[in-house]
Design an enzyme around this catalytic site. Structure first.
Site, PDB file in Angstrom:
ATOM      1  N   GLU A 166      -7.586 -16.733  -9.770  1.00  0.00           N
ATOM      2  CA  GLU A 166      -7.575 -16.184  -8.408  1.00  0.00           C
ATOM      3  C   GLU A 166      -8.465 -16.912  -7.406  1.00  0.00           C
ATOM      4  O   GLU A 166      -8.730 -16.412  -6.318  1.00  0.00           O
ATOM      5  CB  GLU A 166      -7.930 -14.684  -8.411  1.00  0.00           C
ATOM      6  CG  GLU A 166      -6.729 -13.800  -8.560  1.00  0.00           C
ATOM      7  CD  GLU A 166      -6.344 -13.490  -9.998  1.00  0.00           C
ATOM      8  OE1 GLU A 166      -5.542 -12.569 -10.181  1.00  0.00           O
ATOM      9  OE2 GLU A 166      -6.800 -14.149 -10.934  1.00  0.00           O
ATOM     10  N   TYR A 168     -11.718 -17.854  -7.793  1.00  0.00           N
ATOM     11  CA  TYR A 168     -13.159 -17.618  -7.911  1.00  0.00           C
ATOM     12  C   TYR A 168     -13.845 -18.871  -8.467  1.00  0.00           C
ATOM     13  O   TYR A 168     -13.217 -19.920  -8.610  1.00  0.00           O
ATOM     14  CB  TYR A 168     -13.417 -16.376  -8.761  1.00  0.00           C
ATOM     15  CG  TYR A 168     -12.943 -15.091  -8.109  1.00  0.00           C
ATOM     16  CD1 TYR A 168     -13.532 -14.623  -6.938  1.00  0.00           C
ATOM     17  CD2 TYR A 168     -11.894 -14.348  -8.657  1.00  0.00           C
ATOM     18  CE1 TYR A 168     -13.098 -13.448  -6.332  1.00  0.00           C
ATOM     19  CE2 TYR A 168     -11.456 -13.176  -8.062  1.00  0.00           C
ATOM     20  CZ  TYR A 168     -12.063 -12.728  -6.900  1.00  0.00           C
ATOM     21  OH  TYR A 168     -11.631 -11.570  -6.300  1.00  0.00           O
ATOM     22  N   ARG A 177      -8.675 -29.191  -5.083  1.00  0.00           N
ATOM     23  CA  ARG A 177      -8.753 -28.571  -3.756  1.00  0.00           C
ATOM     24  C   ARG A 177     -10.193 -28.223  -3.384  1.00  0.00           C
ATOM     25  O   ARG A 177     -10.580 -28.318  -2.211  1.00  0.00           O
ATOM     26  CB  ARG A 177      -7.899 -27.298  -3.764  1.00  0.00           C
ATOM     27  CG  ARG A 177      -7.932 -26.483  -2.487  1.00  0.00           C
ATOM     28  CD  ARG A 177      -7.110 -25.218  -2.688  1.00  0.00           C
ATOM     29  NE  ARG A 177      -7.041 -24.377  -1.501  1.00  0.00           N
ATOM     30  CZ  ARG A 177      -6.149 -24.502  -0.546  1.00  0.00           C
ATOM     31  NH1 ARG A 177      -5.229 -25.448  -0.619  1.00  0.00           N
ATOM     32  NH2 ARG A 177      -6.145 -23.695   0.497  1.00  0.00           N
ATOM     33  N   ARG A 216      -9.388 -14.868 -18.261  1.00  0.00           N
ATOM     34  CA  ARG A 216      -8.291 -14.731 -17.286  1.00  0.00           C
ATOM     35  C   ARG A 216      -8.119 -16.076 -16.609  1.00  0.00           C
ATOM     36  O   ARG A 216      -8.955 -16.509 -15.819  1.00  0.00           O
ATOM     37  CB  ARG A 216      -8.592 -13.640 -16.264  1.00  0.00           C
ATOM     38  CG  ARG A 216      -7.424 -13.401 -15.285  1.00  0.00           C
ATOM     39  CD  ARG A 216      -7.670 -12.158 -14.437  1.00  0.00           C
ATOM     40  NE  ARG A 216      -6.688 -11.985 -13.386  1.00  0.00           N
ATOM     41  CZ  ARG A 216      -5.553 -11.288 -13.479  1.00  0.00           C
ATOM     42  NH1 ARG A 216      -5.256 -10.705 -14.632  1.00  0.00           N
ATOM     43  NH2 ARG A 216      -4.739 -11.180 -12.457  1.00  0.00           N
ATOM     44  N   HIS A 254      -6.612 -16.135  -3.962  1.00  0.00           N
ATOM     45  CA  HIS A 254      -6.597 -15.167  -2.868  1.00  0.00           C
ATOM     46  C   HIS A 254      -6.232 -15.810  -1.532  1.00  0.00           C
ATOM     47  O   HIS A 254      -5.754 -15.126  -0.633  1.00  0.00           O
ATOM     48  CB  HIS A 254      -7.946 -14.465  -2.766  1.00  0.00           C
ATOM     49  CG  HIS A 254      -8.207 -13.525  -3.902  1.00  0.00           C
ATOM     50  ND1 HIS A 254      -7.256 -12.657  -4.376  1.00  0.00           N
ATOM     51  CD2 HIS A 254      -9.317 -13.308  -4.656  1.00  0.00           C
ATOM     52  CE1 HIS A 254      -7.757 -11.954  -5.377  1.00  0.00           C
ATOM     53  NE2 HIS A 254      -9.002 -12.333  -5.568  1.00  0.00           N
ATOM     54  N   ARG A 257      -0.768 -18.665   0.284  1.00  0.00           N
ATOM     55  CA  ARG A 257       0.138 -18.109   1.287  1.00  0.00           C
ATOM     56  C   ARG A 257       1.466 -17.712   0.656  1.00  0.00           C
ATOM     57  O   ARG A 257       2.544 -17.851   1.243  1.00  0.00           O
ATOM     58  CB  ARG A 257       0.352 -19.118   2.429  1.00  0.00           C
ATOM     59  CG  ARG A 257      -0.926 -19.580   3.092  1.00  0.00           C
ATOM     60  CD  ARG A 257      -1.826 -18.425   3.484  1.00  0.00           C
ATOM     61  NE  ARG A 257      -1.314 -17.650   4.607  1.00  0.00           N
ATOM     62  CZ  ARG A 257      -1.796 -16.467   4.972  1.00  0.00           C
ATOM     63  NH1 ARG A 257      -2.755 -15.890   4.270  1.00  0.00           N
ATOM     64  NH2 ARG A 257      -1.287 -15.848   6.027  1.00  0.00           N
ATOM     65  N   ALA A 312      -2.955  -2.746 -13.996  1.00  0.00           N
ATOM     66  CA  ALA A 312      -4.132  -2.306 -13.252  1.00  0.00           C
ATOM     67  C   ALA A 312      -3.744  -1.183 -12.291  1.00  0.00           C
ATOM     68  O   ALA A 312      -4.050  -0.019 -12.522  1.00  0.00           O
ATOM     69  CB  ALA A 312      -4.759  -3.487 -12.507  1.00  0.00           C
ATOM     70  N   CYS A 336       3.444   3.108  -9.812  1.00  0.00           N
ATOM     71  CA  CYS A 336       2.827   2.285  -8.768  1.00  0.00           C
ATOM     72  C   CYS A 336       3.928   1.634  -7.948  1.00  0.00           C
ATOM     73  O   CYS A 336       4.844   1.020  -8.489  1.00  0.00           O
ATOM     74  CB  CYS A 336       1.946   1.207  -9.402  1.00  0.00           C
ATOM     75  SG  CYS A 336       1.423  -0.087  -8.250  1.00  0.00           S
ATOM     76  N   GLN A 341      -2.016   0.055  -0.164  1.00  0.00           N
ATOM     77  CA  GLN A 341      -2.634   0.721   0.971  1.00  0.00           C
ATOM     78  C   GLN A 341      -3.966   1.389   0.658  1.00  0.00           C
ATOM     79  O   GLN A 341      -4.865   1.394   1.504  1.00  0.00           O
ATOM     80  CB  GLN A 341      -1.673   1.755   1.560  1.00  0.00           C
ATOM     81  CG  GLN A 341      -0.533   1.143   2.356  1.00  0.00           C
ATOM     82  CD  GLN A 341       0.360   2.205   2.971  1.00  0.00           C
ATOM     83  OE1 GLN A 341       1.506   2.366   2.586  1.00  0.00           O
ATOM     84  NE2 GLN A 341      -0.167   2.952   3.916  1.00  0.00           N
ATOM     85  N   ALA A 386       3.629  14.864   2.280  1.00  0.00           N
ATOM     86  CA  ALA A 386       2.502  15.792   2.336  1.00  0.00           C
ATOM     87  C   ALA A 386       2.828  17.098   1.626  1.00  0.00           C
ATOM     88  O   ALA A 386       2.023  17.611   0.832  1.00  0.00           O
ATOM     89  CB  ALA A 386       2.116  16.053   3.787  1.00  0.00           C
ATOM     90  N   GLN A 413      10.497  11.670   5.284  1.00  0.00           N
ATOM     91  CA  GLN A 413      10.483  10.282   5.728  1.00  0.00           C
ATOM     92  C   GLN A 413      10.515   9.287   4.564  1.00  0.00           C
ATOM     93  O   GLN A 413      10.859   8.116   4.751  1.00  0.00           O
ATOM     94  CB  GLN A 413       9.244  10.023   6.582  1.00  0.00           C
ATOM     95  CG  GLN A 413       9.182  10.838   7.866  1.00  0.00           C
ATOM     96  CD  GLN A 413      10.153  10.359   8.927  1.00  0.00           C
ATOM     97  OE1 GLN A 413      10.327   9.169   9.129  1.00  0.00           O
ATOM     98  NE2 GLN A 413      10.775  11.295   9.628  1.00  0.00           N
ATOM     99  N   LYS A 562       2.155  -3.590  24.561  1.00  0.00           N
ATOM    100  CA  LYS A 562       0.803  -4.130  24.556  1.00  0.00           C
ATOM    101  C   LYS A 562       0.824  -5.651  24.428  1.00  0.00           C
ATOM    102  O   LYS A 562       1.743  -6.229  23.843  1.00  0.00           O
ATOM    103  CB  LYS A 562      -0.004  -3.533  23.404  1.00  0.00           C
ATOM    104  CG  LYS A 562      -0.200  -2.027  23.507  1.00  0.00           C
ATOM    105  CD  LYS A 562      -0.972  -1.503  22.308  1.00  0.00           C
ATOM    106  CE  LYS A 562      -1.165   0.005  22.377  1.00  0.00           C
ATOM    107  NZ  LYS A 562      -1.866   0.518  21.173  1.00  0.00           N
ATOM    108  N   ALA A 656       2.186   7.717   4.756  1.00  0.00           N
ATOM    109  CA  ALA A 656       2.334   8.421   3.481  1.00  0.00           C
ATOM    110  C   ALA A 656       0.997   8.564   2.774  1.00  0.00           C
ATOM    111  O   ALA A 656       0.774   9.548   2.061  1.00  0.00           O
ATOM    112  CB  ALA A 656       3.332   7.680   2.590  1.00  0.00           C
TER     113      ALA A 656
END
Length: 670
Positions: A166, A168, A177, A216, A254, A257, A312, A336, A341, A386, A413, A562, A656
């Protein structure tokens, strides 16, 4: 004989015997940053252990101060921290699972000013410039990894997972890179792999053969200057030789793109990258990313893609995922939906992680599974997100619940959201249908509850979850036949023509744009990889290729009043991918727009003070919502104080996450 014979087969990994092939993979929760974090983490992990996970891997802990993800993030670097970790390990062991500490050095991703890296090259997602570790400091860092592993063993962990994926610190050493060193840790591939191998060898020497060591590794870097498939396999073989017991496969840095875990990623999209690694080594290999059903997990094992599966976020969504699958109750799993979110997006806002479909996640001590002090008769009006959350939670707490829904089906919804490409709310609705069928909740579909009826029934509590109604902006011609509402479009009740203008560039506007622009044949793994520029064979730097152009099925333009950047309400970890996807399809977003009128010619606007005509077939309204809550005032006139939740309480944006959490909290307050 289990329903999933491969999934529930025991496995020997180094010194550890796992009771099945299901691992709760590492995920940051930020529980370590709150005052009662150890107790909350113990409750969180123990519930997943009781739920059938064979092995649990914690969120990342740094081996030293420089490697912390943020200033108050966890580091296991001193014996005075052992007691707080023993609270967690004791709880997990008592619940029947093994647990490993993930050792993670953030390197240049660290969000504090003392960050370090393989080189002094800053990350595009972090404004801070890292200090390049000297050769002597590299050796010190290697020892700190080993010391952290030794401390983990002293704290009762069964082993450690060394985070080498990832993007790190370890990734920063292995990739050109981020590695421009001229010492023995830079230059050739052999030199760039020296750091992770030194870490593994030092760790094994320190903890001995009785400690489980996972690594990992990045199966695909997905960044320019990253490893290709052959370099990745060379690392995998070297890690096995150095003493690793089990390889966990991470996907993407991370800063890549290319989305790797969001809902737009097909399930098990990265299986080929994992399978390549499994074919190169003899130690067990674990698959990860977008595996969220036991059926899919079983298939990956049966087909030899991997030896184990790492789940996870699915364990955030349902702590009993494994147990339900083993007992033949897979239809009861709260799946999942990869929305990010409440898990990753919360972390980006420095909040403790949770889950949209399971807001109890990481809050188990605050919302224990127990009956209310007194059973009540409860009416919940509205079976959207809800209302469903409130009704089921109230039932679980021992209340007698009646759930009213004016439509002929539950969901509200959610029935619109599930039509957006990639969004998996169909799973959420399946879960709630199963829960309702197995409960004593009285579900009254096609029944619009009146204030008079509710008052006459003598309920102890009334909860109003009637949701929202689309807002109609004040534009001349708003009643023209060209005008469609978002709910009419997403429900399939009305089909727009080939030229469409979308008024509103919030979350719903982007959902509608995705829905209307989805190219023919999209949605499968091959198309996803091709359109995002991923070489399925992993050839080339980082496994990247030239993205395949997408041809949308319509000509679409989005508009907002806007002048601010569009899509500000989109999720932090998925919004960028949605914007990129629509940009690749050639969908512009016009900002600072004034709407003049809608007529047979199309949509007339003012932009930068100049009139323009958008000659479109249809105009789709995504201009916000209004709460539907008149019932509350009607009840108040009869002396009944009803509680509002979800969109009925606040309708700035269909949410939601807020709806599910609000429903749960109100149920606990009854």
């Amino acid at each position: 004989m289990h329903n999933y014979p491969h999934l529930f087969q025991p496995l020997q990994a180094g010194p550890a015997r796992l009771r099945n092939r299901i691992v709760m993979g590492s995920m940051h929760t930020r529980l370590e940053t709150v005052p009662d974090g150890s107790a909350r983490a113990a409750a969180f992990y123990a519930e997943r252990a009781r739920g059938g996970a064979a092995l649990i891997i914690t969120g990342g802990y740094s081996p030293d101060a420089a490697g912390r993800l943020e200033a108050d993030a966890g580091a296991l670097d001193h014996t005075d921290k052992l007691a707080e970790h023993r609270i967690v390990t004791d709880a997990v062991h008592e619940a029947g699972a093994l647990i490993c500490l993930q050792v993670l050095h953030a390197g240049r991703y660290a969000r504090h000013d003392d960050l370090v890296g393989a080189s002094d090259i800053p990350s595009p997602i972090n404004r801070r410039k890292p200090h390049a570790l000297t050769t002597a400091e590299v050796a010190q860092t290697v020892e700190r990894y080993a010391e952290c592993a030794a401390l983990a063993r002293a704290a009762g962990y069964d082993g450690v997972e060394i985070m080498g994926s990832e993007g790190y610190l370890i990734s920063q050493f292995t990739a050109l890179r981020t590695n421009n060193r001229s010492d023995q840790y830079g230059g050739s591939l052999e030199n760039r792999l020296r750091f992770p191998l030194d870490v593994v060898r030092a760790t094994r020497a320190r903890v001995g053969p009785g400690c489980l060591i996972l690594f990992r590794m990045s199966a695909l870097d997905l960044v320019e200057g990253g490893a290709n498939a052959e370099e990745t396999l060379q690392l995998a073989r070297a890690l096995e030789a150095a003493g690793v017991d089990l390889l966990d496969t991470g996907i993407g840095w991370h800063e890549a793109r290319v989305p790797t875990i969001g809902y737009m990623v097909p399930r098990a999209a990265w299986r080929d990258a994992t399978a390549r690694i499994k074919s190169a080594v003899s130690i067990p290999v674990m698959a990860t990313n977008r595996i969220n059903t036991p059926e899919l997990a079983e298939t990956l094992l049966q087909e030899g893609v991997a030896d184990l599966v790492s789940l996870a976020r699915p364990f955030l969504a349902d702590a009993a995922f494994a147990l339900k699958a083993e007992q033949g109750r897979a239809d009861e799993i709260n799946t999942c939906i990869a929305c990010n979110q409440a898990c990753l997006d919360f972390l980006f806002r420095d909040q403790v992680a949770s889950c949209l479909v399971n807001p109890r996640a990481c809050q188990e001590t605050r919302y224990p599974v127990e009956k209310a002090a007194r059973a009540k008769r409860v009416a919940v009006v509205g079976a959207g997100a809800a209302g469903l959350s409130c009704a089921i939670t109230a039932f679980e707490r021992g209340h007698a619940v009646t759930l009213y829904e004016a439509q002929d089906d539950i969901g509200g919804q959610l029935n619109l959201a599930k039509e957006v490409p990639g969004k998996e709310f169909t799973e959420t609705l399946r879960y709630f249908r199963t829960r309702l069928a197995g409960s004593s909740v009285q579900l009254k579909l096609g029944h619009r509850a009146s204030a008079e009826e509710l008052a006459s029934c003598g309920y102890d509590a009334v909860v109003i979850a009637c949701g929202v109604a689309p807002r109609l902006p004040d534009i001349p011609g708003i009643d023209h036949p060209k005008v469609l509402r978002y709910d009419e479009v997403l429900s399939g009740a009305k089909v727009p023509g080939k030229r469409v203008a979308i008024i509103g560039a919030g979350g719903i506007g982007f959902d509608v744009a995705e829905y209307l622009s989805e190219p023919a044949g999209s949605g499968n793994t091959a198309e996803f990889l091709a359109s995002w520029g991923v070489d399925a064979q992993g050839r080339g730097e980082g496994g990247l290729a030239a993205p395949r152009p997408e041809t949308p099925s319509r000509s679409i333009v989005m508009l907002q009043r806007k002048s601010t950047p569009p899509g500000k309400t989109l999720g932090a970890t998925t919004g960028w991918a949605i914007r990129m996807e629509l940009a690749r399809r050639g969908i512009p977003v016009l900002t600072g727009v004034s709407y003049q009128r809608i007529d047979d010619a199309g949509l007339h606007i003012l932009r930068e003070g100049k009139p323009e005509l958008l000659a479109v077939d249809h105009v789709v309204l995504c201009a916000g919502q209004d709460p539907v809550n008149a019932l509350r005032a009607e009840l108040a006139s009869r002396g009944i104080d009803a509680t509002l939740i979800g969109g009925a309480e606040r309708a700035e944006e269909i949410d939601a996450l807020r709806a599910m959490e609000g429903g749960m909290k109100v149920a606990y307050s009854l």
